[in-house]
Design a protein around this motif. Structure first.
Motif, PDB file in Angstrom:
ATOM      1  N   GLY A  75     -52.947  31.895  60.340  1.00 32.05           N
ATOM      2  CA  GLY A  75     -52.524  33.110  59.645  1.00 32.05           C
ATOM      3  C   GLY A  75     -51.033  33.285  59.506  1.00 32.05           C
ATOM      4  N   LEU A  76     -50.233  32.375  60.096  1.00 33.79           N
ATOM      5  CA  LEU A  76     -48.776  32.449  59.981  1.00 33.79           C
ATOM      6  C   LEU A  76     -48.324  31.502  58.875  1.00 33.79           C
ATOM      7  N   ALA A  77     -48.324  31.988  57.652  1.00 35.91           N
ATOM      8  CA  ALA A  77     -48.046  31.126  56.502  1.00 35.91           C
ATOM      9  C   ALA A  77     -46.662  30.489  56.569  1.00 35.91           C
ATOM     10  N   ILE A  78     -45.699  31.211  57.154  1.00 32.09           N
ATOM     11  CA  ILE A  78     -44.325  30.699  57.169  1.00 32.09           C
ATOM     12  C   ILE A  78     -44.167  29.506  58.118  1.00 32.09           C
ATOM     13  N   SER A  79     -45.089  29.328  59.061  1.00 34.60           N
ATOM     14  CA  SER A  79     -44.941  28.265  60.057  1.00 34.60           C
ATOM     15  C   SER A  79     -44.927  26.886  59.413  1.00 34.60           C
ATOM     16  N   ASP A  80     -45.724  26.690  58.370  1.00 32.86           N
ATOM     17  CA  ASP A  80     -45.769  25.392  57.693  1.00 32.86           C
ATOM     18  C   ASP A  80     -44.442  25.095  57.014  1.00 32.86           C
ATOM     19  N   ARG A  81     -43.823  26.105  56.424  1.00 32.56           N
ATOM     20  CA  ARG A  81     -42.547  25.913  55.739  1.00 32.56           C
ATOM     21  C   ARG A  81     -41.392  25.767  56.733  1.00 32.56           C
ATOM     22  N   LEU A  82     -41.477  26.467  57.856  1.00 35.56           N
ATOM     23  CA  LEU A  82     -40.478  26.276  58.897  1.00 35.56           C
ATOM     24  C   LEU A  82     -40.580  24.870  59.493  1.00 35.56           C
ATOM     25  N   ALA A  83     -41.804  24.367  59.587  1.00 31.47           N
ATOM     26  CA  ALA A  83     -41.995  23.002  60.085  1.00 31.47           C
ATOM     27  C   ALA A  83     -41.307  22.007  59.159  1.00 31.47           C
ATOM     28  N   ALA A  84     -41.394  22.253  57.851  1.00 32.02           N
ATOM     29  CA  ALA A  84     -40.732  21.377  56.882  1.00 32.02           C
ATOM     30  C   ALA A  84     -39.217  21.413  57.073  1.00 32.02           C
ATOM     31  N   ALA A  85     -38.674  22.615  57.378  1.00 30.62           N
ATOM     32  CA  ALA A  85     -37.225  22.736  57.602  1.00 30.62           C
ATOM     33  C   ALA A  85     -36.800  21.987  58.862  1.00 30.62           C
ATOM     34  N   VAL A  86     -37.599  22.104  59.926  1.00 29.14           N
ATOM     35  CA  VAL A  86     -37.302  21.391  61.177  1.00 29.14           C
ATOM     36  C   VAL A  86     -37.337  19.890  60.950  1.00 29.14           C
ATOM     37  N   ILE A  87     -38.311  19.429  60.172  1.00 24.70           N
ATOM     38  CA  ILE A  87     -38.414  18.001  59.858  1.00 24.70           C
ATOM     39  C   ILE A  87     -37.154  17.534  59.137  1.00 24.70           C
ATOM     40  N   GLY A  88     -36.652  18.360  58.204  1.00 24.08           N
ATOM     41  CA  GLY A  88     -35.437  17.993  57.480  1.00 24.08           C
ATOM     42  C   GLY A  88     -34.249  17.832  58.403  1.00 24.08           C
ATOM     43  N   VAL A  89     -34.071  18.779  59.344  1.00 22.96           N
ATOM     44  CA  VAL A  89     -32.969  18.687  60.303  1.00 22.96           C
ATOM     45  C   VAL A  89     -33.117  17.451  61.176  1.00 22.96           C
TER      46      VAL A  89
END
Length: 223
Positions: A181-195
């Motif tokens: 239910g935390l939709a933003i978690s998937d997009r934050l994961a993408a940001a962490v992967i980028g870093v």
């Protein structure tokens, strides 16, 4: 044929085979990640797929460097082989940095519109777990070859594979959060992967630069 020349040829052949295995596996995994990531609405898996696409490009650089170094190996010119390896390692590091920054920028842009995000499908989690296992196996295989042949280029390639295993783990965590239910978690994961991708690129590049400056001094001392 001298023992030095024979060792150089064996080193080159083993490295070339490892790079070919990496190309085949990365091609399969990249296709799975991008297709399923798109169909399952997972930015994290898509980002991981872009990372694997960078792996494919890096593998192409490794193969090109090994081709160029073949002449040096036949001539027993180990110093030339080392230079080619340093160049290849630097190219991989630059590619990682560029890929990481692009992934970070894209994921942050998508995070602004998180309210319109679709729920991630379970199929994305299955692919992410499979990638974790496959990439860790690839890392262990390439690192074993790198240690046997003492190839700095393969060490860089191996750590590139390990970075994908870690990024796939981060993607899996983001997917689980989105499914909860935390939709933003998937997009934050993408940001962490980028870093993470950019950081690995910086570390590999710095190591290659240090090796390139340290090698002439040791060679000179040995003369």
């Amino acid at each position: 044929m001298s023992s030095t020349s024979e060792h150089g040829r064996e080193k080159h052949d083993a490295a070339f085979k490892a790079a070919q295995v990496s190309v085949l596996l990365n091609a399969v995994l990249m296709t799975m990640q991008i297709v399923i990531g798109w169909l399952a609405y997972s930015d994290g898996l898509l980002a991981d797929g872009v990372h694997t696409l960078a792996d494919l490009a890096a593998d192409g650089m490794v193969l090109a460097v090994l081709r160029l170094s073949a002449t040096a190996v036949r001539r027993s010119a180990n110093d030339q082989y080392d230079r080619y390896e340093t160049i290849g390692s630097l190219l991989i590091s630059f590619l990682l940095i560029a890929t990481g920054m692009e992934t970070l920028w894209s994921s942050l842009g998508h995070a602004v519109n998180v309210a319109s995000a679709s729920s991630v499908h379970a199929s994305a989690l299955v692919v992410a777990v499979f990638v974790i296992v496959a990439k860790e196996a690839l890392f262990r295989y390439i690192m074993a070859v790198a240690k046997r042949t003492r190839s700095t280029l393969l060490v860089a390639s191996a750590w590139h594979a390990r970075s994908d295993a870690i990024s796939a783990l981060i993607a899996a965590v983001g997917i689980l959060g989105s499914m909860a239910g935390l939709a933003i978690s998937d997009r934050l994961a993408a940001a962490v992967i980028g870093v993470m991708i950019a950081r690995i690129g910086v570390n590999l590049g710095w190591k290659a630069v240090k090796d390139s400056f340290g090698r002439p001094a040791s060679e000179t001392a040995g003369q």
